[in-house]
Motif scaffolding. Sequence first.
Motif, PDB file in Angstrom:
ATOM      1  N   GLU A 265       1.376   8.079  15.964  1.00 28.65           N
ATOM      2  CA  GLU A 265       1.596   9.572  15.710  1.00 28.65           C
ATOM      3  C   GLU A 265       2.187  10.390  16.908  1.00 28.65           C
ATOM      4  O   GLU A 265       3.063  10.944  17.004  1.00 28.65           O
TER       5      GLU A 265
ATOM      6  N   GLN B 262       5.821  12.248  16.858  1.00 34.76           N
ATOM      7  CA  GLN B 262       5.945  13.470  17.304  1.00 34.76           C
ATOM      8  C   GLN B 262       7.176  13.715  18.207  1.00 34.76           C
ATOM      9  O   GLN B 262       8.010  14.481  18.245  1.00 34.76           O
TER      10      GLN B 262
ATOM     11  N   ASP C 212      -1.896   7.147   8.282  1.00 37.80           N
ATOM     12  CA  ASP C 212      -2.172   8.564   8.646  1.00 37.80           C
ATOM     13  C   ASP C 212      -0.679   9.661   8.312  1.00 37.80           C
ATOM     14  O   ASP C 212      -0.652  10.442   7.838  1.00 37.80           O
ATOM     15  N   LEU C 213       0.119   8.780   8.975  1.00 41.59           N
ATOM     16  CA  LEU C 213       1.643   9.569   8.611  1.00 41.59           C
ATOM     17  C   LEU C 213       2.016   9.562   7.354  1.00 41.59           C
ATOM     18  O   LEU C 213       2.507  10.506   6.902  1.00 41.59           O
TER      19      LEU C 213
ATOM     20  N   ARG D 288       0.006  12.202   5.406  1.00 46.95           N
ATOM     21  CA  ARG D 288       0.572  13.441   5.929  1.00 46.95           C
ATOM     22  C   ARG D 288       1.865  13.906   5.326  1.00 46.95           C
ATOM     23  O   ARG D 288       2.074  15.263   4.853  1.00 46.95           O
ATOM     24  N   PHE D 289       2.793  13.089   4.996  1.00 48.67           N
ATOM     25  CA  PHE D 289       4.022  13.435   4.097  1.00 48.67           C
ATOM     26  C   PHE D 289       3.894  13.081   2.636  1.00 48.67           C
ATOM     27  O   PHE D 289       4.874  13.082   2.116  1.00 48.67           O
TER      28      PHE D 289
END
Length: 173
Positions: free
Chosen positions: A74, A78, A130-131, A134-135
């Motif tokens: 992550e 970022q 997790d990414l 998130r999307f």
Amino acid sequence: MSSVCMQGFNSMMASRQLLRRLVPMVTSSVRCHHCLRLPQPMLSCQSHVTKMTTPPVRSLAASAKFECINIQDEDDFQQRVLDSKTPVVIDFHATWCGPCKLLAPRLESIIAGKAGKVILAKVDIDDNADLAMRFGVNSVPTVVGIRNGQPLGKFIGLQEDDIIDTFVEKLIN
């Protein structure tokens, strides 16, 4: 064709198949410099077999300015995607996914043609779940366009080249 010639031809074809596996970008045929034809002159022109060459290998990266990054975590996402001043196309994929393997070269080719105006970021959903959540990635391949840290569009599944090109153009402009 005699059995000796056939054995030479089979040996040449086996070598050629091995070469194609080792160097996938070699697409044109192997030729004899003297005869410039394949396969019959190769069989009768044994003195020139040692002069066989393949055309020079041209990689996609060498033909155009092209940046492709593999996202590790992550923090990496970022820094390299959300904070990027250049628009980014994110390819959410999985190593086990067949359509992902078909879409990847299409994306790379189209993005390479944009001469550095867009970056391709690859996110393996198995390594970065997790990414993906998130999307809103529910299936792969999923491609998301990001400009100035904000998602601007998305498509799911294997798409035609003109649809991908339109998607990338909208992201750039």
